[in-house]
Design a protein around this motif. Sequence first.
Motif, PDB file in Angstrom:
ATOM      1  N   GLU A   1       0.847  -1.203   0.000  1.00  0.00           N
ATOM      2  CA  GLU A   1       0.000   0.000   0.000  1.00  0.00           C
ATOM      3  C   GLU A   1       0.882   1.253   0.000  1.00  0.00           C
TER       4      GLU A   1
ATOM      5  N   GLU B   1       1.087   4.133  -2.910  1.00  0.00           N
ATOM      6  CA  GLU B   1       0.982   5.555  -2.543  1.00  0.00           C
ATOM      7  C   GLU B   1       2.191   6.330  -3.090  1.00  0.00           C
ATOM      8  N   HIS B   2       3.369   5.720  -2.970  1.00  0.00           N
ATOM      9  CA  HIS B   2       4.576   6.372  -3.479  1.00  0.00           C
ATOM     10  C   HIS B   2       4.508   6.510  -5.004  1.00  0.00           C
TER      11      HIS B   2
ATOM     12  N   ARG C   1       1.900   6.755  -6.814  1.00  0.00           N
ATOM     13  CA  ARG C   1       0.926   7.810  -7.171  1.00  0.00           C
ATOM     14  C   ARG C   1       1.585   9.180  -7.068  1.00  0.00           C
TER      15      ARG C   1
ATOM     16  N   GLU D   1       1.439   1.332 -11.324  1.00  0.00           N
ATOM     17  CA  GLU D   1       0.288   1.419 -10.425  1.00  0.00           C
ATOM     18  C   GLU D   1      -0.605   0.191 -10.566  1.00  0.00           C
TER      19      GLU D   1
END
Length: 165
Positions: A88, A92-93, A95, A131
Amino acid sequence: MIGNKMRDAINKQINNELYSAYLYLAMSAEAEIKGYKGTAQWFRVQFQEEMEHALKFKKYLLEQGAEVQLEAIAKPKIGFKSLLAMFEATLEHERFITDCIGKLMDLAVKEKDYATQILLQWYVTEQVEEEANDSEIIGMLKMAGSSTGALLMLDKQLGKRGAKG
Ligand code: FEO
């Protein structure tokens, strides 16, 4: 020749890519020490890919006769309670990186820098793939839940990821 603003922004992105590499190397070590050898391999490959991303930008700046400026790389944030939390954080990184690439593209468009726009298209496509990969793994980890057997099977599967040619 590219403008100074574009050069500085790409140099900043080289640092972001190197941080990504550093982060995934740290995650790889953390996974390995926790006994998830497959996940460690997956992150080792990801580390290598991030190094390639940084080198691709570096090569481009040099081809454009622009100065490469390497800054300090921040200490990666690790210490995850589960594989799910690790992936997760990875998504997030990524994105964040996608957002950085988008901002670089905005600047290249504003500056009418067509060569950099073409270079960045490769990164835009790469981010979609990254992603998607992370989301797929997160989905599988959620299905595995707290089942040790399922987690170990998934870890084995992740270990099949080889270095990109
Ligand atoms: Fe270089 Fe994972 O983006």
